[in-house]
Design an enzyme around this catalytic site. Structure first.
Site, short mmCIF file in Angstrom:
data_model
loop_
_atom_site.label_atom_id
_atom_site.label_comp_id
_atom_site.label_asym_id
_atom_site.label_seq_id
_atom_site.Cartn_x
_atom_site.Cartn_y
_atom_site.Cartn_z
N LYS A 34 0.65 -1.47 0.11
CA LYS A 34 -0.28 -0.24 -0.41
C LYS A 34 0.76 1.34 0.05
O LYS A 34 0.19 2.34 -0.59
CB LYS A 34 -0.79 0.22 1.24
CG LYS A 34 -1.79 1.18 1.17
CD LYS A 34 -3.22 0.79 2.60
CE LYS A 34 -2.75 0.30 3.70
NZ LYS A 34 -2.21 1.65 4.67
N ARG B 219 -11.08 3.61 9.18
CA ARG B 219 -10.15 2.19 10.22
C ARG B 219 -11.53 1.13 10.03
O ARG B 219 -11.36 0.06 10.55
CB ARG B 219 -9.63 2.58 10.93
CG ARG B 219 -8.23 0.90 11.18
CD ARG B 219 -7.59 1.70 12.54
NE ARG B 219 -6.66 2.40 12.05
CZ ARG B 219 -5.45 1.98 11.56
NH1 ARG B 219 -5.35 1.42 11.29
NH2 ARG B 219 -4.59 3.28 11.10
N ARG C 233 11.00 -10.83 5.73
CA ARG C 233 12.04 -9.49 6.03
C ARG C 233 13.47 -9.00 7.21
O ARG C 233 13.20 -9.41 7.82
CB ARG C 233 11.20 -8.02 5.40
CG ARG C 233 11.29 -6.69 5.76
CD ARG C 233 10.16 -6.06 4.85
NE ARG C 233 9.36 -5.34 6.99
CZ ARG C 233 8.32 -4.44 6.93
NH1 ARG C 233 7.57 -4.27 5.17
NH2 ARG C 233 7.64 -4.63 7.88
N ARG D 230 13.23 -5.65 12.03
CA ARG D 230 12.68 -5.53 13.02
C ARG D 230 11.44 -6.86 14.10
O ARG D 230 11.01 -7.83 13.68
CB ARG D 230 11.60 -4.88 11.93
CG ARG D 230 11.93 -3.01 11.30
CD ARG D 230 10.83 -2.23 10.69
NE ARG D 230 11.47 -1.95 9.82
CZ ARG D 230 10.70 -1.39 8.40
NH1 ARG D 230 9.40 -1.97 8.30
NH2 ARG D 230 11.76 -1.17 7.07
N ARG E 204 -1.59 -7.69 14.41
CA ARG E 204 -2.43 -6.66 13.17
C ARG E 204 -3.55 -7.53 11.76
O ARG E 204 -4.08 -6.25 11.42
CB ARG E 204 -1.00 -6.07 12.39
CG ARG E 204 -0.52 -5.88 13.27
CD ARG E 204 1.47 -5.82 12.50
NE ARG E 204 1.63 -4.76 11.81
CZ ARG E 204 2.99 -4.35 10.99
NH1 ARG E 204 4.13 -5.37 11.72
NH2 ARG E 204 3.15 -4.19 9.90
#
Ligand SMILES: [Zn+2]
Length: 216
Positions: free
Chosen positions: A13, A89, A128, A161, A172
């Site tokens: 996004k 949201r 990642r 991270r 999430r």
């Protein structure tokens, strides 16, 4: 043209938003930016929001909606339209924003939904790795370095991270499924959503999005 862009973490996004903003000269707005602006300028809405935040309560939807609406009106080139990122949201925010903007030039015209299968999102996020030296981003599934854990460019160590683990991601994604997917369903019923297959190359995603916006 006024656009909402929706997508789970790892959907791409952010990349797409900056391309849309640049090509169509839209005001790219995130609710985070709006909150920061109201708080730092001590606006009446910002002062109210601060009271909620300092007492650990959620800022009510009405307050968030009013801040978003004020912000849109305050933009110098509001006539170009907006790209709203991270808002609405929840279904309550969507309905309140609609009541606030219906029939005005702030009403939303198009909802872009970046659709990616959960397994792909999981690989994108948990795979990642970031170089501590030069900031280059790798992915152990899609873009692995030649030597495990070492940056191809500068030779420094790669790190992950803290939030890029499966447990944090699940929280999430569950939040997204519970709150934001109903918003997409709401606009689906109004036939306003362009579903983007975001599990393909960025160039393919980008040409589909441009076609969608240009035909709107
Ligand atoms: Zn590096």
């Amino acid at each position: 043209m006024n656009i909402f862009i929706m997508g789970a973490p790892g959907s791409g996004k952010g990349t797409v938003s900056s391309r849309i903003k640049d090509k169509y000269n839209l005001n790219h707005i995130s609710t985070g930016d709006i909150f920061r602006k109201n708080l730092s300028e001590n606006t009446p809405l910002g002062i109210q929001a601060k009271e909620y935040m300092e007492s650990g309560r959620l800022v009510p939807d009405e307050l968030t909606n009013a801040m978003v609406s004020d912000y849109l009106k305050s933009l110098p080139d509001a006539k170009n339209g907006y790209l709203l990122d991270g808002y609405p949201r929840t279904l309550a925010q969507a309905k309140a924003f609609e009541a606030l903007t219906d029939g005005s030039d702030q009403a939303v015209d198009l909802v872009l939904s970046m659709d990616v299968p959960k397994e792909v999102l999981t690989k994108r996020i948990t795979g990642r790795r970031i170089c501590k030296g030069c900031g280059e981003i790798y992915n152990v599934y899609y873009k692995a370095p030649a030597n495990e854990g070492v940056c191809d460019i500068c030779g420094q160590e790669l790190s992950q991270r803290k939030d890029d683990n499966e447990d944090s991601l699940k929280v999430r994604l569950d939040e997204y499924a519970a709150n934001t997917e109903p918003v997409i369903g709401y606009y689906d019923d109004k036939d306003m959503v362009a579903h983007i297959n975001a599990d393909q190359s960025m160039e393919d995603i980008w040409s589909f999005i441009q076609k969608t916006i240009d035909e709107k």
